[in-house]
Each structure stands twice: as C-alpha cells, then as structure tokens.
Design a protein around this motif. Sequence first.
Motif, PDB file in Angstrom:
ATOM      1  N   GLY A 253       9.927   6.226  -9.751  1.00 37.15           N
ATOM      2  CA  GLY A 253       9.816   4.888  -9.930  1.00 37.15           C
ATOM      3  C   GLY A 253       8.364   4.427  -9.921  1.00 37.15           C
ATOM      4  N   SER A 254       7.455   5.237  -9.978  1.00 32.16           N
ATOM      5  CA  SER A 254       6.091   4.715 -10.529  1.00 32.16           C
ATOM      6  C   SER A 254       5.829   4.262 -11.725  1.00 32.16           C
ATOM      7  N   LYS A 255       5.056   3.295 -11.855  1.00 27.18           N
ATOM      8  CA  LYS A 255       4.524   3.082 -13.272  1.00 27.18           C
ATOM      9  C   LYS A 255       3.576   3.832 -13.730  1.00 27.18           C
ATOM     10  N   PRO A 256       3.722   4.297 -15.065  1.00 26.62           N
ATOM     11  CA  PRO A 256       2.718   5.323 -15.655  1.00 26.62           C
ATOM     12  C   PRO A 256       1.370   4.701 -15.908  1.00 26.62           C
TER      13      PRO A 256
ATOM     14  N   ASP B 180       6.923  20.322  -4.650  1.00 29.48           N
ATOM     15  CA  ASP B 180       5.411  20.601  -4.620  1.00 29.48           C
ATOM     16  C   ASP B 180       4.625  19.308  -5.013  1.00 29.48           C
ATOM     17  N   ILE B 181       5.343  18.408  -5.664  1.00 28.09           N
ATOM     18  CA  ILE B 181       4.549  17.369  -6.517  1.00 28.09           C
ATOM     19  C   ILE B 181       5.017  15.881  -6.001  1.00 28.09           C
ATOM     20  N   VAL B 182       5.946  15.790  -5.103  1.00 31.41           N
ATOM     21  CA  VAL B 182       6.303  14.643  -4.983  1.00 31.41           C
ATOM     22  C   VAL B 182       6.126  14.423  -3.280  1.00 31.41           C
ATOM     23  N   HIS B 183       5.600  13.254  -2.834  1.00 31.36           N
ATOM     24  CA  HIS B 183       5.305  13.049  -1.436  1.00 31.36           C
ATOM     25  C   HIS B 183       6.494  12.642  -0.861  1.00 31.36           C
ATOM     26  N   ASN B 184       6.819  13.236   0.078  1.00 29.89           N
ATOM     27  CA  ASN B 184       8.104  13.128   0.741  1.00 29.89           C
ATOM     28  C   ASN B 184       8.125  13.187   2.323  1.00 29.89           C
ATOM     29  N   PRO B 185       7.218  12.639   3.032  1.00 29.22           N
ATOM     30  CA  PRO B 185       6.838  12.913   4.471  1.00 29.22           C
ATOM     31  C   PRO B 185       7.981  12.629   5.662  1.00 29.22           C
ATOM     32  N   HIS B 186       8.849  11.786   5.335  1.00 30.06           N
ATOM     33  CA  HIS B 186       9.882  11.590   6.014  1.00 30.06           C
ATOM     34  C   HIS B 186      11.260  12.366   5.911  1.00 30.06           C
TER      35      HIS B 186
ATOM     36  N   HIS C  14       1.333  21.627  -6.647  1.00 28.73           N
ATOM     37  CA  HIS C  14       0.847  20.491  -7.508  1.00 28.73           C
ATOM     38  C   HIS C  14       0.102  19.697  -6.805  1.00 28.73           C
ATOM     39  N   LEU C  15      -1.318  19.429  -6.967  1.00 32.90           N
ATOM     40  CA  LEU C  15      -1.919  18.696  -6.201  1.00 32.90           C
ATOM     41  C   LEU C  15      -2.364  17.326  -6.962  1.00 32.90           C
ATOM     42  N   GLY C  16      -1.738  16.188  -6.652  1.00 36.63           N
ATOM     43  CA  GLY C  16      -1.984  15.034  -7.619  1.00 36.63           C
ATOM     44  C   GLY C  16      -3.033  14.088  -6.956  1.00 36.63           C
ATOM     45  N   TYR C  17      -3.460  13.122  -7.690  1.00 40.52           N
ATOM     46  CA  TYR C  17      -4.645  12.098  -7.397  1.00 40.52           C
ATOM     47  C   TYR C  17      -3.978  10.769  -7.895  1.00 40.52           C
ATOM     48  N   GLY C  18      -4.187   9.729  -7.030  1.00 38.54           N
ATOM     49  CA  GLY C  18      -4.409   8.410  -7.347  1.00 38.54           C
ATOM     50  C   GLY C  18      -2.823   7.914  -7.374  1.00 38.54           C
ATOM     51  N   VAL C  19      -1.894   8.536  -7.026  1.00 35.15           N
ATOM     52  CA  VAL C  19      -0.599   8.109  -7.043  1.00 35.15           C
ATOM     53  C   VAL C  19      -0.136   7.286  -5.793  1.00 35.15           C
ATOM     54  N   ASP C  20       0.432   5.878  -5.937  1.00 39.58           N
ATOM     55  CA  ASP C  20       0.711   4.981  -4.674  1.00 39.58           C
ATOM     56  C   ASP C  20       2.058   5.387  -4.109  1.00 39.58           C
ATOM     57  N   TYR C  21       2.397   6.387  -3.156  1.00 39.72           N
ATOM     58  CA  TYR C  21       3.443   6.900  -2.818  1.00 39.72           C
ATOM     59  C   TYR C  21       4.202   5.924  -2.037  1.00 39.72           C
ATOM     60  N   SER C  22       3.639   4.581  -1.784  1.00 41.18           N
ATOM     61  CA  SER C  22       4.539   3.748  -0.895  1.00 41.18           C
ATOM     62  C   SER C  22       5.240   2.901  -1.824  1.00 41.18           C
TER      63      SER C  22
ATOM     64  N   ALA D   3      13.665  -1.999  -4.563  1.00 38.75           N
ATOM     65  CA  ALA D   3      13.494  -1.252  -5.979  1.00 38.75           C
ATOM     66  C   ALA D   3      12.021  -0.562  -5.700  1.00 38.75           C
ATOM     67  N   PRO D   4      11.886   0.607  -6.349  1.00 36.34           N
ATOM     68  CA  PRO D   4      10.447   1.116  -6.589  1.00 36.34           C
ATOM     69  C   PRO D   4       9.560   0.165  -7.617  1.00 36.34           C
ATOM     70  N   GLN D   5       8.465   0.685  -7.704  1.00 35.99           N
ATOM     71  CA  GLN D   5       7.489  -0.168  -8.503  1.00 35.99           C
ATOM     72  C   GLN D   5       7.954  -0.297 -10.043  1.00 35.99           C
ATOM     73  N   PHE D   6       8.745   0.470 -10.408  1.00 41.54           N
ATOM     74  CA  PHE D   6       8.952   0.344 -11.766  1.00 41.54           C
ATOM     75  C   PHE D   6      10.465   1.021 -12.176  1.00 41.54           C
TER      76      PHE D   6
END
Length: 406
Positions: free
Chosen positions: A93-96, A255-261, A225-233, A390-393
Amino acid sequence: MSRFIVFVLDGFGIGEMQDVASERPQDIGSNTALKLLSAFSDKRLPTLEMLGLNNVVNCDESVMRPSSTASVGKCNLKHEGCDTFAGHQEIMGSKPRKPLVKPFFLSIDNIERALQFDGYSTQRITQGGRSLLLINGCVAVGDNLEAELGQVYNVTANLSEISFDEVQKIGEVIRSNNDVSRNVVFGGLLASNQNLIDAIEVHGECIGVNAPRTGVYDKGFKVIHLGYGVDYSIQVPEMLNERGINTVLVGKVADIVHNPHGISRKRLSDTIDICRISVEELSKSDIGFFCINVQETDLAGHKQDPEAYWSTLDKADRGLEEILKIMNKNDILIVTADHGNDPYIGHGKHTREYTPLLVYGEQIECSVIGERLTLADIGATACDYFGANAPQFGESFLPLLNRITK
C-alpha cells in the motif's frame, strides 16, 4: 471475517507493460509465464490452472486450459522499473516514489571510511575505471547488477569464510552510510573468495558482482533486504494492527517489509520450506493477513534457467494445493507477482511485466477483476476485507468479487 492470503510468485510476470519500449527497451518481448507454459507445454500446474493462470496467460500450446470458474485480473507496476523491494512496498500500500539513482562509486568513500572506523579491513578492486570494496577478503559490496542500475547496492558474502550474522553487521554499517532505496545483504557457501572476484562486472557507471556467476544461490543461501525512506506507518501491517488483526509474513517478504507487531519468518529461500512453514502458520489461526513469497522463481530467472524456474513453479503449485486444503469458507487467496523475470529474455535482470491477479475463495463466484493500475490495490483490498483504514495508496477491488452466502 477470516484469513486473507497473498501468495507472491517472485518474478512471475505475464507480459511486457505498455511502457516497456520507452522505459525498458531491453525487456521488449518479455513474457515470463507465456514462454514457460509454451516451453513445458506437456506439463501441468494443476492448482494454478484451477485458479485461472491460463485465463490471463492465454497459452494455446499448453495442456493447461482456462478455468470457467476462476476470478482473474492483472496488475500494473506503478513503481519505476521492476524492483522486488519496491514491488513489495507497493503491494503493502505504499505509493511508489521516484527512486534515487546513485551508482556505487558516488558512495564508496563514505562507506569505506565507516567500515574502517568499525574495524573492518577493506580493499578496492578496480575494473574499467570503477571500484568496488572487498571487506575482510570475503565480502564484496558494489552495485546490484540484477536490478535497476544505480538504485540498489549488493553486499555479497562467502559464508564459508564468515557467519551471516557478521555479514548482517557489515550490511548495517553500509546501510547507514548510503541513501539508495535498497541494500541487499546475502551470501552462500562458496568454494573460494575468488568466486566473488571472478564475477566482478562493469556495466556503464556501475560495478558489482554478478551474483548468479558466483554460485552464491546454489548452497546455503541467506539474504536480508535493508530499505531506506519507506513510511511503514501507512502500510498494510500497521493498518491491520490498529484493528487487532494478526499479520504473518513468510519468505523474502518478511525480509523487506516492516512487521513489528506480527510474525515474520525471515531468511527463507527454499520453496518447499516456505510452503510448509506457511501451512503451519495458517493452521495456527483462522483470522489474519498472510503474505508469502516464493523467491526461487526469481533466482531461476536471474540465472536464465527455465528448468529450475519450472521446477520451482511445480513445488509452489503443490504448496498452494496444501493451502487450499486448509482454507475456510470465508478465506480469500490471491496469487500474484512483484514483476517479471523472463528466463528467455537474454539478460539476467528483472523484466517490466504485468503481474497475474488470481483470486480464490469458496464463497467467490467467477469475477472479472480487470486491469488494476497498481499492485497497491491488493493491500487496499486486504484492509477493506478486515474493515481497517486504507493504506496510503491503492483502490480496493473487494466490491468486484461476487461473494455468495452458503
């Protein structure tokens, strides 16, 4: 309310996108799925056939037939190029956004200073006027030659000489000292460090290690995979957490999506293991969001190895069969991809292709989902299914699914 399952066949595209001629001319003629179904025309993938794979591939040569009961569509890639990291962030759901293009030579000084400060030994290896770094003699860092040039750095290790935990520490130092969108930290059990050096290639302004040539994927492969600048919220896991919905990620997506909960089953690449673990996780709960990534399809594409690609599809098909056996009547399964990786195209990079959108549920009758503008519609549909924000996008296609009550 029950389970929403996304099964990603990494690199399994269904034909070049309309902008390929102008954006990626090297991908003209790409069609991962069609070429594979044609080449293995006497073989079946029975679960994917039932789900409607040949409804979207339209391969007349294959013994696989279209399904009269399938609900299918296809997705455009909204991100530039055809990148795994960007594709999965889009699914969530992130807007590229426009990626930063910064070949490794523009970052090498900062990265080398940081590594030396932390006590690592570095050696510059130069070819064609460009240099990459060899760290402690067994880890190479340079441009990723399999993705969009200049947008991703690879940290490639000989795990016969160094532990993956130590490679990850090296990767974290590198990640903290560059601002391209993704750093891939990975390794395998190689016969010699010379494998890394022998696989160095220069592509224009970029220099890196040709990963398939090293043999790194063949034995003991591990990756993060270590990402940069993604708004996981504003992504699916966070939106669903706010609703108290559990999220489970299995394979490369973890490995590439933030899923802390939620639950993230990381560092997995073997298809049989990924499918087995997915069934285990699904069996633990009858409510939740599950995203599963089969990576070995993508690896076979990078190696331009159709036999390995088909073998992985066969394993994934049997894994999907096991998932279908434990699905409840309200569950929804989506099979898709994040880009293409045509093993016949003549280069070992991703290919910019539409992705399949195969939707199944016991309560879903034949539905026409059509052409979606973005992979983010999948994440938006998942949030809609659970009544979450809804997610961002993305736009939900849940209203298009003909759901019945039994």
